[in-house]
Scaffold this active site. Sequence first.
Site, PDB file in Angstrom:
ATOM      1  N   SER A   1       5.907 -52.709  64.588  1.00  0.00           N
ATOM      2  CA  SER A   1       5.543 -52.180  65.898  1.00  0.00           C
ATOM      3  C   SER A   1       6.702 -52.368  66.864  1.00  0.00           C
ATOM      4  O   SER A   1       7.541 -53.251  66.689  1.00  0.00           O
ATOM      5  CB  SER A   1       4.313 -52.903  66.444  1.00  0.00           C
ATOM      6  OG  SER A   1       4.636 -54.223  66.847  1.00  0.00           O
ATOM      7  N   ASP A   2       6.740 -51.523  67.887  1.00  0.00           N
ATOM      8  CA  ASP A   2       7.591 -51.846  69.021  1.00  0.00           C
ATOM      9  C   ASP A   2       7.017 -53.102  69.664  1.00  0.00           C
ATOM     10  O   ASP A   2       5.863 -53.470  69.431  1.00  0.00           O
ATOM     11  CB  ASP A   2       7.625 -50.682  70.015  1.00  0.00           C
ATOM     12  CG  ASP A   2       8.897 -50.684  70.855  1.00  0.00           C
ATOM     13  OD1 ASP A   2       9.528 -51.752  70.978  1.00  0.00           O
ATOM     14  OD2 ASP A   2       9.247 -49.625  71.404  1.00  0.00           O
ATOM     15  N   TRP A   3       7.805 -53.758  70.481  1.00  0.00           N
ATOM     16  CA  TRP A   3       7.427 -55.073  70.999  1.00  0.00           C
ATOM     17  C   TRP A   3       6.190 -54.961  71.905  1.00  0.00           C
ATOM     18  O   TRP A   3       6.212 -54.245  72.897  1.00  0.00           O
ATOM     19  CB  TRP A   3       8.616 -55.695  71.709  1.00  0.00           C
ATOM     20  CG  TRP A   3       9.456 -56.565  70.822  1.00  0.00           C
ATOM     21  CD1 TRP A   3       9.887 -57.827  71.097  1.00  0.00           C
ATOM     22  CD2 TRP A   3       9.937 -56.283  69.496  1.00  0.00           C
ATOM     23  NE1 TRP A   3      10.606 -58.337  70.030  1.00  0.00           N
ATOM     24  CE2 TRP A   3      10.650 -57.413  69.036  1.00  0.00           C
ATOM     25  CE3 TRP A   3       9.827 -55.182  68.647  1.00  0.00           C
ATOM     26  CZ2 TRP A   3      11.247 -57.477  67.785  1.00  0.00           C
ATOM     27  CZ3 TRP A   3      10.423 -55.236  67.392  1.00  0.00           C
ATOM     28  CH2 TRP A   3      11.119 -56.371  66.979  1.00  0.00           C
TER      29      TRP A   3
ATOM     30  N   GLY B   1       3.599 -53.429  70.919  1.00  0.00           N
ATOM     31  CA  GLY B   1       3.097 -52.083  70.690  1.00  0.00           C
ATOM     32  C   GLY B   1       1.963 -52.003  69.698  1.00  0.00           C
ATOM     33  O   GLY B   1       1.505 -50.906  69.372  1.00  0.00           O
TER      34      GLY B   1
END
Length: 892
Positions: A225-227, A229
């Site tokens: 995931s994006d941070w 996210g």
Amino acid sequence: MMASNIQHLLEQMTLEEKISLLAGASAWRTVPIERLGIPAIKVTDGPNGARGDSSFAGGLPSAAFPVGVALAATWNTDLIEKIGNALGEEVKSKAAHVLLAPTVNIHRSPLNGRNFECYSEDPFLAARIAVAYVKGVQSQGVGATIKHFIGNESEFERMTISSEIGERALREIYLPPFRAAVREAKVWAIMSSYNSLNGVHCSANAYTLQQILRDEWGFDGIVMSDWFGTRTTGQAVNAGLDLEMPGPTHWRGESLLRAVQAGEVTEEKINERALNILRLIERVGAFEETAPREEQANDRPEHRALIRRAGAESAVLLKNEAVLPIRPEKVKTIAIIGPNAKTAQIMGAGSAQFQPHYAVSPFEGIQARAGDTYSLEYALGCTNFRRLPVPKPEQAYTLAYFNNADLTGEPVVSESTRSLEQMWMFGNLPAEVNPNEFSARLSGEMIAGISGTHRFSVACGGKARLYVNSRLVADNWTDPNKEPFLFGSGSDEVFGTVTCQAGDKLAIRVEFSSPAGQFLSAVRVGYQEPIVGDPIAQAAAIAGAADIALVFVGLSSEWESEGYDRPDLELVKEQNALVSAVAAANPATVVVLQTGSPVTMPWFGEVAAVLQAWYPGQECGNAIADVLFGDVSPSGKLPQTYPVRLEDNPAYLNYPGDNDRVFYGEGIFVGYRYYDRKKIAPALPFGHGLSYGVFSYSDLRLSRAALTPDQSTTLSIAVTNSGDFRGQEVVQVYVRDVKSSVLRPEKELKGFAKVDLAPGETKTVEIVLDRESFAFYHDGQQRWMVEAGEFEVLVGSSSADIRLRASLTMLEAAAFEGRGHTHYHLDTPLVKLLQDDRVRKVFETHMPDLLTKGSGGAFGGDMSINGLKAMSGGFSDEQLAGIGRLLEHISD
């Protein structure tokens, strides 16, 4: 470690241990399992340099490479692979295993705050740059992470918005860079985006993460995931998200264990995810590491040289009326003007931001190149900052930390720093400091350069106050500003002034306190010297007395950043007025533009030359000087179209979105595809870029002028440099489908090659076109298709400068790759039914009359079988039912 060994490790792990692998341990590390000798691995930002453990500012410095759009502007995949190789070395110097790059989202709108970090409006160009970059990084045993998957083409409400993208646009425009990185470069990691796609969050989207990425493309790496996210527990795991970042976990751990126990997630699915993590650990060689590595700040000479070369090669000469290159026989005095002249603008902000080893300003680069041959004059002209600039201390400052909120007692640790901007993300602090409650004092000394009233400011993520010579100058402590520090409008500053004389010592003391549990703690000192008189008039005066005037204008990391979009296409503050005033004073005015995306240029017709220099990394000034003085002939080409006005952009009516959705209403007509189709002349076309060389094209030949979809054709083009300067030319190949059953662009980039030519030299360039060069995605049949018929091959120096043309014939149609699902029924138009070879063959055998009707007939090919029944009869109910069953069977 062999694949069989990681399978054996998996079999020895408890369910709890497997689940622990699926979320980070901290900001940049995964969870180790010491019992089984499974190490943690470390990831690091970002696309133009390896930051390491530090946050956006401070920390150990790293080599700063040109930003993504600059890399794409080189159109040189061999060079990009070398840069990827160097970035892999940089990652290892920061004791990391995975680089969180490259960013390959499409330049859908010029307002996207993160366009500087991405490559292009064109999916083919973006794909070729991405493949070269990933191959280079991974050649060092370092994982690349292509991002953001998928539909993250703006920063507006990026955490919550849903990108509404049609299937054909998704396949033809937005997925190709990811597909190429998976298929060709075998990328090891992919990062999901914050947004949703068509209503389904991208970190839990089974269609993109499983069906497309793994089932169709065969991806065997990890999806992270994006941070912050990740949005769900079981849904994300089931959909294909392997790793939640950062740690410690919010969605997994005990929550995921309960989901398994409740039957919402199977242990087999946990095994899949854990095995993917183990495979990445194996690929980056972490199992073989015998001791922890420490971060290093390696300022490598070979990386300096590579950055300088790439910075010069990325520069795009937009206009030149015989004033460049600068030559001593014509020029003795050079006026250097503008807000970007003595400030090195080398990167955008956000995850791409870090502390460089150094940054050479354009003034410094020109000064070093000019030597005693030229006389230099300087004027600021105007400012373009958002916040007051951070001053550069003449000496190191002391940064003292306290484990309380009010700086009481003795510091627990002190360190030296040369930055008056400090950021601490995810509690990234010295080990002695409590990240949940700390304060800091930054103290040192600066010297006033001129007499008058000096402006200071302090901005913070927390609360702070600034003292100068023990006097409180700016108070952001008593009533802290509530504006967000990092991704805000710049209205987070509190100001004050100090009146002093040139040469006075100014004792600076900043006191800062971080709120408990703050995600991002930060403090920043801004400073501006007194401005005396009318700076634009002063600039015009020195320009008028010089042989040539160089005006350095543009944007900066304050205006182009992760987290927010640009409000318009304009140069900020008084820069347009400055350029016009200088051009009026000196006809030999050269504008050096530093931006990561297009700006309007109302003065374009007033100046003699314009050089787009982007954000070219730490060798900024040297690279620009190389081009201005002709040591390097400019060879960059625009990877994006420059519109005359914002309203001309194809996304204008559908950007940035509303009601939690952004509709990609332009479909496949992104960038030049739209301008061509609408016959709108841009300010500057895609692929445009001038040279000091003069290139001509001739002798276009095709190895095959007629081919089947399983064959390729090789184009050969003779390119001659008839100029006086050695240079490189980018030969661009576009393809046009002369007659298609679906709406297609006037032309699409399908090949390019960069060739280096000495004066008078001719070389033959070869470019291969294969099946995919002629294909489009049929969203009705949900697969790629090539249609039989005539195609035109267009060879040029830009999308608007086509030099050679040739025709070829595709002898037969073909369909390939995709889900291959169709949804045929009795109301499907016959013309669409007959595009499917399976339907056509059945009709040829059993219903030949439908072929005639479907090809036109009395009512045209848009008629359906039900329509024919209603208007002319001819089908019994039994026949209709039989045809319906046939279509249903083919649809399955």
